[in-house]
Design a protein around this motif. Structure first.
Motif, PDB file in Angstrom:
ATOM      1  N   PRO A 347      25.228  81.465  60.710  1.00 59.68           N
ATOM      2  CA  PRO A 347      24.288  80.709  61.491  1.00 59.68           C
ATOM      3  C   PRO A 347      23.673  79.718  60.639  1.00 59.68           C
ATOM      4  N   VAL A 348      23.484  79.842  59.293  1.00 55.38           N
ATOM      5  CA  VAL A 348      22.858  79.075  58.290  1.00 55.38           C
ATOM      6  C   VAL A 348      23.859  77.748  58.100  1.00 55.38           C
ATOM      7  N   VAL A 349      25.234  78.209  57.893  1.00 57.56           N
ATOM      8  CA  VAL A 349      26.318  77.005  57.893  1.00 57.56           C
ATOM      9  C   VAL A 349      26.285  76.169  59.170  1.00 57.56           C
ATOM     10  N   ALA A 350      26.355  76.771  60.237  1.00 64.27           N
ATOM     11  CA  ALA A 350      26.256  76.101  61.690  1.00 64.27           C
ATOM     12  C   ALA A 350      25.155  75.142  61.726  1.00 64.27           C
ATOM     13  N   ILE A 351      23.917  75.509  61.398  1.00 67.27           N
ATOM     14  CA  ILE A 351      22.647  74.693  61.411  1.00 67.27           C
ATOM     15  C   ILE A 351      22.765  73.357  60.278  1.00 67.27           C
ATOM     16  N   ILE A 352      23.565  73.943  59.243  1.00 67.98           N
ATOM     17  CA  ILE A 352      23.892  72.601  58.244  1.00 67.98           C
ATOM     18  C   ILE A 352      24.853  71.494  59.006  1.00 67.98           C
ATOM     19  N   MET A 353      25.963  72.335  59.531  1.00 66.82           N
ATOM     20  CA  MET A 353      27.050  71.282  60.435  1.00 66.82           C
ATOM     21  C   MET A 353      26.354  70.473  61.380  1.00 66.82           C
ATOM     22  N   ILE A 354      25.369  71.111  62.041  1.00 70.82           N
ATOM     23  CA  ILE A 354      24.835  70.283  63.135  1.00 70.82           C
ATOM     24  C   ILE A 354      23.759  69.385  62.491  1.00 70.82           C
ATOM     25  N   ALA A 355      23.152  69.871  61.681  1.00 67.52           N
ATOM     26  CA  ALA A 355      21.981  68.936  60.992  1.00 67.52           C
ATOM     27  C   ALA A 355      22.490  67.612  60.329  1.00 67.52           C
ATOM     28  N   VAL A 356      23.745  67.716  59.609  1.00 68.95           N
ATOM     29  CA  VAL A 356      24.211  66.539  58.819  1.00 68.95           C
ATOM     30  C   VAL A 356      24.236  65.518  59.671  1.00 68.95           C
ATOM     31  N   PRO A 357      25.397  65.707  60.530  1.00 73.63           N
ATOM     32  CA  PRO A 357      25.514  64.398  61.470  1.00 73.63           C
ATOM     33  C   PRO A 357      24.533  63.924  62.261  1.00 73.63           C
ATOM     34  N   THR A 358      23.469  65.103  62.589  1.00 69.51           N
ATOM     35  CA  THR A 358      22.409  64.526  63.287  1.00 69.51           C
ATOM     36  C   THR A 358      21.224  63.778  62.478  1.00 69.51           C
ATOM     37  N   ILE A 359      21.159  64.054  61.418  1.00 72.60           N
ATOM     38  CA  ILE A 359      20.288  63.345  60.398  1.00 72.60           C
ATOM     39  C   ILE A 359      21.136  62.078  60.253  1.00 72.60           C
ATOM     40  N   LEU A 360      22.191  62.048  59.902  1.00 71.84           N
ATOM     41  CA  LEU A 360      22.964  60.447  59.430  1.00 71.84           C
ATOM     42  C   LEU A 360      22.813  59.567  60.798  1.00 71.84           C
ATOM     43  N   PHE A 361      22.813  60.110  61.920  1.00 73.49           N
ATOM     44  CA  PHE A 361      22.675  59.264  63.000  1.00 73.49           C
ATOM     45  C   PHE A 361      21.478  58.854  63.420  1.00 73.49           C
ATOM     46  N   GLY A 362      20.608  60.178  63.219  1.00 74.15           N
ATOM     47  CA  GLY A 362      19.173  60.082  63.839  1.00 74.15           C
ATOM     48  C   GLY A 362      18.412  59.061  62.773  1.00 74.15           C
ATOM     49  N   ARG A 363      18.483  59.113  61.440  1.00 74.92           N
ATOM     50  CA  ARG A 363      17.657  58.320  60.663  1.00 74.92           C
ATOM     51  C   ARG A 363      17.918  56.599  60.954  1.00 74.92           C
ATOM     52  N   ILE A 364      19.058  56.394  61.578  1.00 75.66           N
ATOM     53  CA  ILE A 364      19.482  55.065  62.023  1.00 75.66           C
ATOM     54  C   ILE A 364      18.892  54.672  63.336  1.00 75.66           C
ATOM     55  N   ALA A 365      18.969  55.441  64.320  1.00 75.30           N
ATOM     56  CA  ALA A 365      18.279  55.457  65.640  1.00 75.30           C
ATOM     57  C   ALA A 365      16.689  55.552  65.655  1.00 75.30           C
ATOM     58  N   ALA A 366      16.316  56.067  64.591  1.00 75.82           N
ATOM     59  CA  ALA A 366      14.925  56.304  64.551  1.00 75.82           C
ATOM     60  C   ALA A 366      14.305  55.195  64.336  1.00 75.82           C
ATOM     61  N   ALA A 367      14.878  53.983  63.965  1.00 73.40           N
ATOM     62  CA  ALA A 367      14.280  52.776  63.465  1.00 73.40           C
ATOM     63  C   ALA A 367      13.459  51.933  65.007  1.00 73.40           C
ATOM     64  N   THR A 368      14.008  52.292  65.718  1.00 73.43           N
ATOM     65  CA  THR A 368      13.545  51.782  67.211  1.00 73.43           C
ATOM     66  C   THR A 368      12.293  52.264  67.353  1.00 73.43           C
ATOM     67  N   LEU A 369      11.909  53.334  66.677  1.00 68.79           N
ATOM     68  CA  LEU A 369      10.411  54.139  66.944  1.00 68.79           C
ATOM     69  C   LEU A 369       9.450  53.611  65.681  1.00 68.79           C
ATOM     70  N   ASN A 370      10.062  53.723  64.417  1.00 74.21           N
ATOM     71  CA  ASN A 370       9.276  53.660  63.148  1.00 74.21           C
ATOM     72  C   ASN A 370       9.382  52.353  62.463  1.00 74.21           C
ATOM     73  N   GLY A 371      10.358  51.661  62.830  1.00 76.47           N
ATOM     74  CA  GLY A 371      10.594  50.198  62.287  1.00 76.47           C
ATOM     75  C   GLY A 371      10.899  50.320  60.869  1.00 76.47           C
ATOM     76  N   ASP A 372      11.495  51.413  60.383  1.00 78.27           N
ATOM     77  CA  ASP A 372      12.004  51.693  59.243  1.00 78.27           C
ATOM     78  C   ASP A 372      13.441  51.512  58.998  1.00 78.27           C
ATOM     79  N   TYR A 373      14.165  50.379  58.711  1.00 78.31           N
ATOM     80  CA  TYR A 373      15.435  50.002  58.677  1.00 78.31           C
ATOM     81  C   TYR A 373      16.195  50.483  57.607  1.00 78.31           C
ATOM     82  N   GLU A 374      17.307  51.089  57.917  1.00 77.44           N
ATOM     83  CA  GLU A 374      18.282  51.428  56.811  1.00 77.44           C
ATOM     84  C   GLU A 374      19.327  50.322  56.650  1.00 77.44           C
ATOM     85  N   ARG A 375      20.063  50.454  55.486  1.00 81.40           N
ATOM     86  CA  ARG A 375      21.298  49.523  55.587  1.00 81.40           C
ATOM     87  C   ARG A 375      22.190  49.223  56.908  1.00 81.40           C
TER      88      ARG A 375
END
Length: 498
Positions: A347-375
């Protein structure tokens, strides 16, 4: 340890394959902007060389081959990285299975790689050469362990292949085989394998693989090491004592940062018996302990005698990736009674497997809310599309490899030159029909004038040196922009005078 049911490693590897396929899909679904390391690969894939700069060329060669087959694309970059990572995990799992009697622990050791942030997250975020050295480390470890356990010509050959690829991936990899050699010499039984005549095959194989780059390195040592040494030794105006203290402290923090999450996850998975496993000792635990200790000693010597003041945890990847395997060996050697650890670990590893791609995509998509732009929010592909409507350049002069690599992807087959990489000097035919396109990034405080390095480059070209190009600017909306935020670029079309 309680006799847990055996795990079919093939099913486990199939799950890993699915995970890395998902990582490919997520990367392709993200904006088509290349990160720093990805852009470097796209830019330097224009030519094949024995060396390119501060990093050895193995990953560049691999990506060059992939681009030659499939073309320059984000998909190719994602496939190469994740194929290399999947292969590394498989080799690591096979190594664990070779020295762990319990296949459940072999799976746990391999899943333990996903608890190393530098392996599970950072390599997906934007690393290439570190991925290569991780792969080389896994190949070396497999060959090295096999040479000690059931030596044959193939095992010594694989060990040499791992060393050769490692030396072509990152220079700090050299610490791993050196530490492993010293660790094996301290064990009377393993010492026999070190003095085996087949060690010559290992050395010859490694030398043959690394030789092209070593010849290049001989003539380009300053170019290859200057930037890395500057980053390592830049302690400001600190005294020698302060610099050594700083380097030693950062080394300790790097080791803690590398291992802490794995320790916590394993403690949760195994419960109270995990503390008893500290006393577990075997020939294999002692070997891996010595490898890690000698690695730390090697870095410490670099701190003391080389002035290294800035040690980062990701630099420990080729040295401490063996940590999850080491913990599983300790658990098995302790003979403590534990229930099936996979019940808690999965279960812990499953959370990691879900969290990694979610965070990678989410931090880019979140810019539309917070205006914090990544490369990856910077709209290079949209810039390229807008400029292509104005014309097709024979060549592009870009300010920096990040911009150059992104334009290379979207302007194939135009030659792309970067002002921060003077080593690439292609011959290009510039005309009024196919002019030179100069592109640079504009900050809000920067004027619209041609950058100094670009102007200097133009002056170095006889037919362009006297031309004063007309500078234009363009604003392109960020990917996932908030309130129509945009990024500014400057550009100029330059063609020979009549």
């Amino acid at each position: 340890m309680d006799k847990a049911r055996n795990v079919d490693m093939r099913w486990f590897f199939a799950v890993l394959a699915a995970y890395f396929l998902i990582q490919v899909a997520v990367r392709v679904a993200m904006p088509p902007t290349l990160g720093l390391d990805e852009a470097e690969q796209a830019f330097r894939s224009q030519w094949l060389a024995a060396g390119y700069g501060p990093q050895p060329p193995f990953y560049n060669w691999l990506q060059y081959a992939a681009f030659s087959i499939s073309g320059v694309s984000l998909l190719s970059l994602a496939v190469v990285k994740n194929a290399l990572l999947f292969t590394s995990y498989v080799i690591y799992g096979l190594t664990a299975r070779m020295i762990l009697k319990n296949s459940v622990l072999a799976v746990v050791a391999t899943l333990g790689l996903l608890t190393l942030p530098q392996v599970a997250f950072e390599m997906q975020r934007d690393l290439t050469h570190t991925v290569a050295v991780f792969f080389a480390g896994c190949v070396f470890l497999y060959g090295f362990i096999r040479s000690l356990k059931k030596p044959d010509v193939l095992s010594y050959l694989v060990t040499g292949i791992g060393i050769g690829i490692g030396l072509l991936s990152k220079y700090n990899f050299a610490l791993l085989p050196a530490s492993a050699l010293l660790a094996a010499l301290l064990d009377p039984q393993m010492r026999k394998r070190v003095f085996d005549w087949r060690m010559a095959l290992t050395a010859i194989t490694a030398l043959v693989i690394a030789l092209p780059h070593l010849f290049w390195l001989k003539d380009n040592l300053g170019f290859a090491t200057a930037r890395t040494l500057k980053k390592l030794t830049d302690g400001g105006n600190a005294s020698y004592v302060v610099q050594v203290a700083m380097g030693s402290g950062l080394l300790v923090l790097a080791v803690i940062g590398f291992c802490a999450v794995t320790l916590l996850v394993f403690a949760f998975a195994f419960g109270k018996p995990f503390l008893s496993a500290v006393s577990g000792r075997s020939q294999w635990t002692q070997l891996l302990e010595r490898i890690m200790l000698f690695s730390i000693l090697g870095i410490l010597l670099l701190v003391i005698f080389g002035g290294a003041a800035h040690i980062k945890d990701r630099w420990l990847v080729p040295l401490f990736f063996i940590f999850p395997l080491y913990l599983c060996l300790k658990i098995e050697a302790s003979n403590v009674a534990v229930s099936n650890p996979l019940r808690r670990l999965v279960p812990v590893v499953a959370i990691i497997m879900i969290a990694v791609p979610t965070i990678l995509f989410g931090r880019i998509a979140a810019a539309t809310l917070n205006g914090d732009y990544e490369r990856l929010n910077v709209p290079y592909a949209q810039l390229a599309a807008a400029l292509r409507q104005q014309g097709e350049p024979a060549a592009i002069l870009a300010e920096g490899s990040l911009l150059a690599g992104n334009l290379r992807k979207d302007f194939v087959p135009a030659t792309v030159i970067s002002t921060d990489y003077p080593g690439f000097k292609p011959t290009v035919s510039i005309s009024k029909e196919r002019p030179l396109l100069v592109v640079w990034q504009l900050s809000t405080a920067q004027g619209n004038a041609l950058p100094a390095k670009a102007a200097e480059w133009l002056r170095s070209v006889p037919e362009l040196g006297s031309i004063a190009p007309e500078v234009s600017t363009i604003e392109v909306p960020y990917y996932y922009a908030r309130n129509s935020d945009s990024y500014r670029f400057g550009y100029a079309w330059v063609a020979p005078a009549d």
